[in-house]
Design a protein around this motif. Structure first.
Motif, short mmCIF file in Angstrom:
data_model
loop_
_atom_site.label_atom_id
_atom_site.label_comp_id
_atom_site.label_asym_id
_atom_site.label_seq_id
_atom_site.Cartn_x
_atom_site.Cartn_y
_atom_site.Cartn_z
N LYS A 59 0.83 -1.20 0.00
CA LYS A 59 0.00 0.00 0.00
C LYS A 59 0.87 1.25 0.00
O LYS A 59 1.89 1.31 0.69
CB LYS A 59 -0.89 -0.02 1.24
CG LYS A 59 -1.75 1.22 1.42
CD LYS A 59 -2.66 1.07 2.61
CE LYS A 59 -1.88 0.98 3.92
NZ LYS A 59 -2.76 0.85 5.09
N GLY A 61 0.57 4.75 1.27
CA GLY A 61 -0.29 5.51 2.17
C GLY A 61 -0.15 7.01 2.01
O GLY A 61 0.86 7.52 1.52
N SER A 62 -1.18 7.72 2.41
CA SER A 62 -1.16 9.18 2.39
C SER A 62 -0.12 9.69 3.38
O SER A 62 0.01 9.16 4.49
CB SER A 62 -2.54 9.72 2.77
OG SER A 62 -2.46 11.08 3.12
N ASN A 65 -1.94 10.50 6.50
CA ASN A 65 -2.53 9.35 7.18
C ASN A 65 -2.05 8.08 6.49
O ASN A 65 -2.69 7.60 5.54
CB ASN A 65 -4.05 9.43 7.17
CG ASN A 65 -4.70 8.25 7.87
OD1 ASN A 65 -4.02 7.44 8.52
ND2 ASN A 65 -6.01 8.12 7.75
N GLU A 67 -2.31 5.07 6.99
CA GLU A 67 -3.25 3.95 6.92
C GLU A 67 -4.23 4.10 5.76
O GLU A 67 -4.88 3.13 5.37
CB GLU A 67 -4.02 3.83 8.24
CG GLU A 67 -3.16 3.39 9.41
CD GLU A 67 -2.46 2.06 9.13
OE1 GLU A 67 -3.15 1.11 8.69
OE2 GLU A 67 -1.24 1.98 9.32
N TYR A 68 -4.34 5.31 5.22
CA TYR A 68 -5.27 5.53 4.11
C TYR A 68 -4.52 5.40 2.79
O TYR A 68 -3.50 6.06 2.58
CB TYR A 68 -5.94 6.90 4.20
CG TYR A 68 -7.06 7.03 3.19
CD1 TYR A 68 -8.31 6.50 3.46
CD2 TYR A 68 -6.84 7.62 1.96
CE1 TYR A 68 -9.32 6.57 2.53
CE2 TYR A 68 -7.85 7.70 1.02
CZ TYR A 68 -9.09 7.17 1.31
OH TYR A 68 -10.09 7.24 0.38
N ALA A 69 -5.00 4.57 1.90
CA ALA A 69 -4.27 4.23 0.67
C ALA A 69 -4.53 5.24 -0.43
O ALA A 69 -5.67 5.44 -0.86
CB ALA A 69 -4.66 2.84 0.20
N ASN A 82 -5.86 4.87 -6.09
CA ASN A 82 -7.23 4.95 -5.62
C ASN A 82 -8.00 5.86 -6.58
O ASN A 82 -7.55 6.96 -6.89
CB ASN A 82 -7.25 5.52 -4.20
CG ASN A 82 -8.61 5.44 -3.56
OD1 ASN A 82 -9.63 5.69 -4.20
ND2 ASN A 82 -8.63 5.13 -2.28
N TYR A 85 -8.28 9.65 -6.34
CA TYR A 85 -7.10 10.46 -6.59
C TYR A 85 -6.60 10.38 -8.03
O TYR A 85 -5.75 11.16 -8.43
CB TYR A 85 -5.94 10.04 -5.67
CG TYR A 85 -6.19 10.32 -4.23
CD1 TYR A 85 -6.28 11.62 -3.75
CD2 TYR A 85 -6.36 9.27 -3.32
CE1 TYR A 85 -6.53 11.87 -2.41
CE2 TYR A 85 -6.61 9.52 -1.98
CZ TYR A 85 -6.69 10.82 -1.54
OH TYR A 85 -6.93 11.06 -0.22
N THR A 137 -10.35 -0.32 0.96
CA THR A 137 -10.32 0.47 -0.28
C THR A 137 -10.01 -0.41 -1.47
O THR A 137 -10.34 -0.08 -2.61
CB THR A 137 -9.26 1.58 -0.20
OG1 THR A 137 -7.95 1.00 -0.19
CG2 THR A 137 -9.44 2.44 1.03
N SER A 189 -13.97 -1.82 8.94
CA SER A 189 -12.61 -2.22 8.54
C SER A 189 -12.55 -3.73 8.47
O SER A 189 -13.42 -4.43 9.01
CB SER A 189 -11.56 -1.70 9.52
OG SER A 189 -11.69 -2.37 10.77
#
Length: 222
Positions: A59, A61-62, A65, A67-69, A82, A85, A137, A189
């Motif tokens: 992944k 990640g941002s 964050n 944890e956010y892909a 994603n 984006y 995601t 999740s």
């Protein structure tokens, strides 16, 4: 919230019962995404009597964050973004590329550790079953699907214990067959649907790969 699975082992066993039509397929391979997906994939490989291979994807990640892909990158170099984006290239493409470059070192580390110098078992012309412990995601799983599809398997099957309906439908459109055990709403999740979703380490991945290889080679019975 009621848990759907006791642990990853149960999820893999249940997927195996849904995929018994592929048991002992001479061209079949189970590709599992490390780390958690390998635990699921091991049980699936046992149920189907098929070799187990890792397919490595990380992944991206941002920065705000992790944890956010934003997306994901595979060991073959495929970068999947994603969709929310994907059209924002001016703001994000450079940063995503930089973040992806950082992940390449981890991909190389895992490839060397998990395969010990051997090449990826080629899916070309074979039945490829791709498995993970779930999707949210879906960035990592979708990147792996796209990369495996480029290798021209004869049939590409996605096997997932759990995922949100919207992401599951994205996967469905890219594979020949999708088996998913649950699409709960609300989703929250992946881990919330397991009673035991303990973090998996490299040693556990290696143990599963060694046991799967030994059983497939006939050096372990039962």
């Amino acid at each position: 919230m009621t848990k759907i699975f006791r642990d990853r082992e149960e999820a893999g066993y249940r997927l195996g019962q849904r995929l018994l039509a592929y048991r002992d397929n001479p061209d079949g391979l189970v590709f599992a995404l490390p780390r958690g997906g390998v635990i699921v994939g091991y049980q699936l490989s046992l149920a189907l009597h098929l070799p187990l291979e890792v397919f490595i994807a990380c992944k991206v990640g941002s920065p705000e964050n992790p944890e956010y892909a934003l997306g994901a990158i595979t060991e073959m170099g495929n970068l999947h973004m994603n969709p929310i984006y994907a059209g924002d290239h001016r703001r994000l493409t450079t940063s995503v590329e930089e973040l992806a470059e950082e992940k390449r070192a981890e991909i190389l580390r895992r490839r060397q550790l998990y395969r010990q110098g051997r090449s990826l078992l080629a899916p070309t012309g074979r039945l490829a079953i791709l498995v993970d412990d779930g999707i949210a995601t879906g960035a990592t799983f979708l990147a792996a699907v796209e990369a495996l599809r480029e290798q021209a398997p004869s049939r590409l099957v996605a096997a997932l214990p759990v995922g949100p309906a919207e992401t599951v439908e994205q996967v469905r459109g890219l594979v020949d067959e999708l088996v998913v055990l649950a699409c709960p709403e609300p989703f929250w999740s992946v881990g919330t649907h397991y009673a035991d979703f303990s973090q998996i380490n490299d040693e556990e991945v290696l143990t599963c790969l060694d046991l799967a290889n030994a059983r497939h080679d006939g050096t372990v019975q039962g």
